[in-house]
Design a protein around this motif. Structure first.
Motif, PDB file in Angstrom:
ATOM      1  N   PRO A 191      -1.569 -10.916  -2.897  1.00  0.00           N
ATOM      2  CA  PRO A 191      -1.463  -9.566  -2.339  1.00  0.00           C
ATOM      3  C   PRO A 191      -1.731  -8.478  -3.377  1.00  0.00           C
ATOM      4  CG  PRO A 191       0.718 -10.574  -2.521  1.00  0.00           C
ATOM      5  CD  PRO A 191      -0.289 -11.601  -2.933  1.00  0.00           C
ATOM      6  N   PRO A 192      -2.629  -7.545  -3.062  1.00  0.00           N
ATOM      7  CA  PRO A 192      -2.876  -6.422  -3.963  1.00  0.00           C
ATOM      8  C   PRO A 192      -1.857  -5.306  -3.726  1.00  0.00           C
ATOM      9  CG  PRO A 192      -4.319  -6.233  -2.096  1.00  0.00           C
ATOM     10  CD  PRO A 192      -3.537  -7.524  -1.924  1.00  0.00           C
ATOM     11  N   VAL A 193      -1.759  -4.429  -4.702  1.00  0.00           N
ATOM     12  CA  VAL A 193      -0.990  -3.197  -4.557  1.00  0.00           C
ATOM     13  C   VAL A 193      -2.010  -2.074  -4.669  1.00  0.00           C
ATOM     14  CG1 VAL A 193       0.819  -1.750  -5.536  1.00  0.00           C
ATOM     15  CG2 VAL A 193       1.057  -4.249  -5.579  1.00  0.00           C
ATOM     16  N   ARG A 194      -2.113  -1.251  -3.625  1.00  0.00           N
ATOM     17  CA  ARG A 194      -3.131  -0.194  -3.592  1.00  0.00           C
ATOM     18  C   ARG A 194      -2.497   1.142  -3.227  1.00  0.00           C
ATOM     19  NH1 ARG A 194      -8.318  -2.699  -3.312  1.00  0.00           N
ATOM     20  NH2 ARG A 194      -8.306  -4.773  -2.371  1.00  0.00           N
ATOM     21  N   THR A 195      -3.112   2.230  -3.691  1.00  0.00           N
ATOM     22  CA  THR A 195      -2.671   3.571  -3.325  1.00  0.00           C
ATOM     23  C   THR A 195      -3.815   4.297  -2.633  1.00  0.00           C
ATOM     24  OG1 THR A 195      -3.286   4.424  -5.509  1.00  0.00           O
ATOM     25  CG2 THR A 195      -0.996   3.744  -5.206  1.00  0.00           C
ATOM     26  N   HIS A 196      -3.443   5.213  -1.738  1.00  0.00           N
ATOM     27  CA  HIS A 196      -4.441   5.992  -1.005  1.00  0.00           C
ATOM     28  C   HIS A 196      -3.875   7.361  -0.667  1.00  0.00           C
ATOM     29  CE1 HIS A 196      -2.482   5.449   2.964  1.00  0.00           C
ATOM     30  NE2 HIS A 196      -2.154   4.258   2.496  1.00  0.00           N
ATOM     31  N   ASP A 197      -4.739   8.237  -0.174  1.00  0.00           N
ATOM     32  CA  ASP A 197      -4.322   9.595   0.188  1.00  0.00           C
ATOM     33  C   ASP A 197      -4.178   9.779   1.694  1.00  0.00           C
ATOM     34  OD1 ASP A 197      -6.917   9.690   1.152  1.00  0.00           O
ATOM     35  OD2 ASP A 197      -7.604  11.206  -0.289  1.00  0.00           O
ATOM     36  N   VAL A 220       5.381   3.654   1.711  1.00  0.00           N
ATOM     37  CA  VAL A 220       5.006   2.361   1.156  1.00  0.00           C
ATOM     38  C   VAL A 220       4.920   1.388   2.322  1.00  0.00           C
ATOM     39  CG1 VAL A 220       5.687   0.472  -0.371  1.00  0.00           C
ATOM     40  CG2 VAL A 220       6.141   2.852  -1.032  1.00  0.00           C
ATOM     41  N   ALA A 221       3.778   0.730   2.463  1.00  0.00           N
ATOM     42  CA  ALA A 221       3.558  -0.204   3.575  1.00  0.00           C
ATOM     43  C   ALA A 221       3.448  -1.631   3.045  1.00  0.00           C
ATOM     44  CB  ALA A 221       2.287   0.161   4.336  1.00  0.00           C
ATOM     45  N   LEU A 222       4.182  -2.526   3.704  1.00  0.00           N
ATOM     46  CA  LEU A 222       4.102  -3.957   3.439  1.00  0.00           C
ATOM     47  C   LEU A 222       3.329  -4.569   4.594  1.00  0.00           C
ATOM     48  CD1 LEU A 222       7.865  -4.507   2.571  1.00  0.00           C
ATOM     49  CD2 LEU A 222       5.990  -3.965   0.994  1.00  0.00           C
ATOM     50  N   VAL A 223       2.247  -5.269   4.292  1.00  0.00           N
ATOM     51  CA  VAL A 223       1.386  -5.809   5.334  1.00  0.00           C
ATOM     52  C   VAL A 223       1.443  -7.333   5.304  1.00  0.00           C
ATOM     53  CG1 VAL A 223      -0.966  -5.880   6.255  1.00  0.00           C
ATOM     54  CG2 VAL A 223      -0.086  -3.774   5.208  1.00  0.00           C
ATOM     55  N   PHE A 224       1.568  -7.917   6.500  1.00  0.00           N
ATOM     56  CA  PHE A 224       1.709  -9.360   6.640  1.00  0.00           C
ATOM     57  C   PHE A 224       0.601  -9.924   7.516  1.00  0.00           C
ATOM     58  CE2 PHE A 224       5.857  -7.752   5.652  1.00  0.00           C
ATOM     59  CZ  PHE A 224       6.387  -8.690   4.781  1.00  0.00           C
ATOM     60  N   LEU A 225       0.049 -11.054   7.097  1.00  0.00           N
ATOM     61  CA  LEU A 225      -0.846 -11.825   7.949  1.00  0.00           C
ATOM     62  C   LEU A 225       0.032 -12.507   8.991  1.00  0.00           C
ATOM     63  CD1 LEU A 225      -3.709 -12.988   8.467  1.00  0.00           C
ATOM     64  CD2 LEU A 225      -3.039 -14.906   6.991  1.00  0.00           C
ATOM     65  N   TYR A 242       0.850  -1.190   0.000  1.00  0.00           N
ATOM     66  CA  TYR A 242       0.000   0.000   0.000  1.00  0.00           C
ATOM     67  C   TYR A 242       0.884   1.238   0.000  1.00  0.00           C
ATOM     68  CZ  TYR A 242      -3.046  -3.689   1.545  1.00  0.00           C
ATOM     69  OH  TYR A 242      -3.727  -4.873   1.611  1.00  0.00           O
ATOM     70  N   LYS A 243       0.513   2.245  -0.782  1.00  0.00           N
ATOM     71  CA  LYS A 243       1.276   3.489  -0.804  1.00  0.00           C
ATOM     72  C   LYS A 243       0.377   4.658  -0.456  1.00  0.00           C
ATOM     73  CE  LYS A 243       4.349   6.538  -3.232  1.00  0.00           C
ATOM     74  NZ  LYS A 243       4.986   6.931  -4.475  1.00  0.00           N
ATOM     75  N   ASN A 244       0.802   5.405   0.562  1.00  0.00           N
ATOM     76  CA  ASN A 244       0.150   6.661   0.913  1.00  0.00           C
ATOM     77  C   ASN A 244       0.760   7.718   0.010  1.00  0.00           C
ATOM     78  OD1 ASN A 244      -0.466   9.188   2.059  1.00  0.00           O
ATOM     79  ND2 ASN A 244      -0.607   8.306   4.113  1.00  0.00           N
TER      80      ASN A 244
END
Length: 150
Positions: free
Chosen positions: A127-133, A76-81, A68-70
């Protein structure tokens, strides 16, 4: 050349399906525990360290569940289960509350940009790659099923 910051987060799921969340000390927001990845640290180890620091729980990283990228902050955030393996719940200087949320609590108490990280970990296999504000998603993954935003 601009620089990006890399963060890691752990979506810790109990056997009953509840997810570990913290209320952040700096802004009061509910989020999965996480923070900045250190330069000499493997991403999975960083996620486990952040969960331990913020919640007192020892966890094991199972798999990457999203990137995920803000866009507003360049993070840039990497998220783990993750799954819990020990420790005792407690707060820290970064967390004023530690709780186990249901899916409906995630959807109602967390901002979209952070709730989607938890929901993706619960729902998606790739895993998706997403962007947000910082609050709202800017675009969805492509319909091809690759989970990669174009």
């Amino acid at each position: 050349m601009s620089l990006h910051s890399v963060s890691v987060a752990g979506v810790v799921v109990r056997e009953d399906g509840r997810v570990l969340v913290i209320r952040r000390a700096d802004n009061g927001a509910w989020e999965a525990p996480g923070g900045v990845l250190e330069l000499d640290e493997q991403p999975e180890a960083g996620a486990c360290r952040e969960v331990l620091e913020e919640t007192g729980l020892q966890v094991e990283a199972v798999r990457l569940t999203g990137v995920y990228k803000n866009m507003a902050r360049g993070v840039v955030a990497l998220v783990f289960l993750c799954r819990p393996v020990g420790g005792e719940e407690r707060t820290s200087s970064e967390s004023v509350e530690v709780r186990w949320f249901t899916r409906s609590e995630i959807e109602s108490h967390m901002t979209e940009a952070y709730a989607v990280r938890v929901l993706d970990a619960l729902d998606l296999e790739a895993p998706p790659v997403r962007t947000h504000d910082g609050r709202r998603l800017l675009r969805e993954p492509t319909a091809s099923g690759s989970g990669i935003a174009s």
